[in-house]
Design a protein around this motif. Structure first.
Motif, PDB file in Angstrom:
ATOM      1  N   TYR A   1       0.799  -1.227   0.000  1.00 56.15           N
ATOM      2  CA  TYR A   1       0.000   0.000   0.000  1.00 56.15           C
ATOM      3  C   TYR A   1       0.839   1.288   0.000  1.00 56.15           C
ATOM      4  O   TYR A   1       0.554   2.189  -0.798  1.00 56.15           O
ATOM      5  CB  TYR A   1      -0.976  -0.046   1.184  1.00 56.15           C
ATOM      6  CG  TYR A   1      -1.908   1.134   1.270  1.00 56.15           C
ATOM      7  CD1 TYR A   1      -3.029   1.224   0.442  1.00 56.15           C
ATOM      8  CD2 TYR A   1      -1.678   2.164   2.178  1.00 56.15           C
ATOM      9  CE1 TYR A   1      -3.892   2.302   0.524  1.00 56.15           C
ATOM     10  CE2 TYR A   1      -2.535   3.244   2.267  1.00 56.15           C
ATOM     11  CZ  TYR A   1      -3.632   3.315   1.434  1.00 56.15           C
ATOM     12  OH  TYR A   1      -4.485   4.396   1.518  1.00 56.15           O
ATOM     13  N   PRO A   2       1.878   1.400   0.850  1.00 59.16           N
ATOM     14  CA  PRO A   2       2.681   2.639   0.822  1.00 59.16           C
ATOM     15  C   PRO A   2       3.323   2.896  -0.544  1.00 59.16           C
ATOM     16  O   PRO A   2       3.510   4.050  -0.933  1.00 59.16           O
ATOM     17  CB  PRO A   2       3.765   2.413   1.880  1.00 59.16           C
ATOM     18  CG  PRO A   2       3.242   1.316   2.741  1.00 59.16           C
ATOM     19  CD  PRO A   2       2.340   0.474   1.887  1.00 59.16           C
ATOM     20  N   HIS A   3       3.629   1.834  -1.283  1.00 55.12           N
ATOM     21  CA  HIS A   3       4.201   1.988  -2.624  1.00 55.12           C
ATOM     22  C   HIS A   3       3.143   2.532  -3.584  1.00 55.12           C
ATOM     23  O   HIS A   3       3.447   3.354  -4.448  1.00 55.12           O
ATOM     24  CB  HIS A   3       4.766   0.659  -3.140  1.00 55.12           C
ATOM     25  CG  HIS A   3       5.864   0.123  -2.274  1.00 55.12           C
ATOM     26  ND1 HIS A   3       7.139   0.651  -2.268  1.00 55.12           N
ATOM     27  CD2 HIS A   3       5.871  -0.873  -1.362  1.00 55.12           C
ATOM     28  CE1 HIS A   3       7.879  -0.011  -1.390  1.00 55.12           C
ATOM     29  NE2 HIS A   3       7.130  -0.940  -0.816  1.00 55.12           N
ATOM     30  N   TYR A   4       1.903   2.064  -3.432  1.00 55.75           N
ATOM     31  CA  TYR A   4       0.795   2.597  -4.224  1.00 55.75           C
ATOM     32  C   TYR A   4       0.617   4.088  -3.932  1.00 55.75           C
ATOM     33  O   TYR A   4       0.480   4.898  -4.840  1.00 55.75           O
ATOM     34  CB  TYR A   4      -0.520   1.874  -3.908  1.00 55.75           C
ATOM     35  CG  TYR A   4      -0.655   0.451  -4.378  1.00 55.75           C
ATOM     36  CD1 TYR A   4       0.009  -0.027  -5.505  1.00 55.75           C
ATOM     37  CD2 TYR A   4      -1.500  -0.429  -3.707  1.00 55.75           C
ATOM     38  CE1 TYR A   4      -0.150  -1.340  -5.932  1.00 55.75           C
ATOM     39  CE2 TYR A   4      -1.677  -1.740  -4.135  1.00 55.75           C
ATOM     40  CZ  TYR A   4      -0.993  -2.185  -5.244  1.00 55.75           C
ATOM     41  OH  TYR A   4      -1.175  -3.477  -5.653  1.00 55.75           O
ATOM     42  N   VAL A   5       0.601   4.434  -2.631  1.00 60.31           N
ATOM     43  CA  VAL A   5       0.425   5.838  -2.218  1.00 60.31           C
ATOM     44  C   VAL A   5       1.541   6.700  -2.813  1.00 60.31           C
ATOM     45  O   VAL A   5       1.281   7.744  -3.413  1.00 60.31           O
ATOM     46  CB  VAL A   5       0.394   5.976  -0.679  1.00 60.31           C
ATOM     47  CG1 VAL A   5       0.389   7.447  -0.264  1.00 60.31           C
ATOM     48  CG2 VAL A   5      -0.815   5.254  -0.092  1.00 60.31           C
TER      49      VAL A   5
END
Length: 114
Positions: free
Chosen positions: A14-18
């Motif tokens: 998720y943090p990579h998506y963000v």
């Protein structure tokens, strides 16, 4: 055959998506809207999955896939999403494709297949 991504936690990706969408001027809220559109999870449910370290396998097992998800076509990492045979892998690719489109600046109504 089980892929490593199936047992990877959504919270670890998720943090990579963000970062990907924010780097291109889109917001975390827009990302969450896209995830919600695909999975049926509202913000609270998504946050519960992130906090719990839910794997992609369990994340999509509990999701209510959007009836228009099959309209998501095109390539992710050189693989045509619509040609992915494994249902779980196809759902993960759908998510990847939506994140890519959001990051590329596609209008939200196009990303959400409105």
């Amino acid at each position: 055959m089980s892929h490593r991504i199936f047992t990877t936690s959504v919270a670890s990706v998720y943090p990579h998506y963000v970062a990907k969408v924010e780097k291109k001027g889109r917001s975390k809220d827009e990302l969450d809207e896209v995830i919600g559109w695909l999975t049926g999870y509202d913000e609270a449910a998504l946050q519960q999955h992130l906090d719990a370290g839910t794997t992609f396998e369990d994340f999509f097992a509990g999701a209510t896939l959007n009836p228009h998800a099959s309209l998501i076509t095109g390539s992710v990492c050189g693989v045509k999403v619509q040609d992915v045979e494994d249902p779980l892998m196809r759902r993960i690719r759908y998510l990847d494709k939506l994140v890519d489109e959001l990051a590329k600046g596609r209008p939200m109504e196009k990303v959400l297949r409105a």
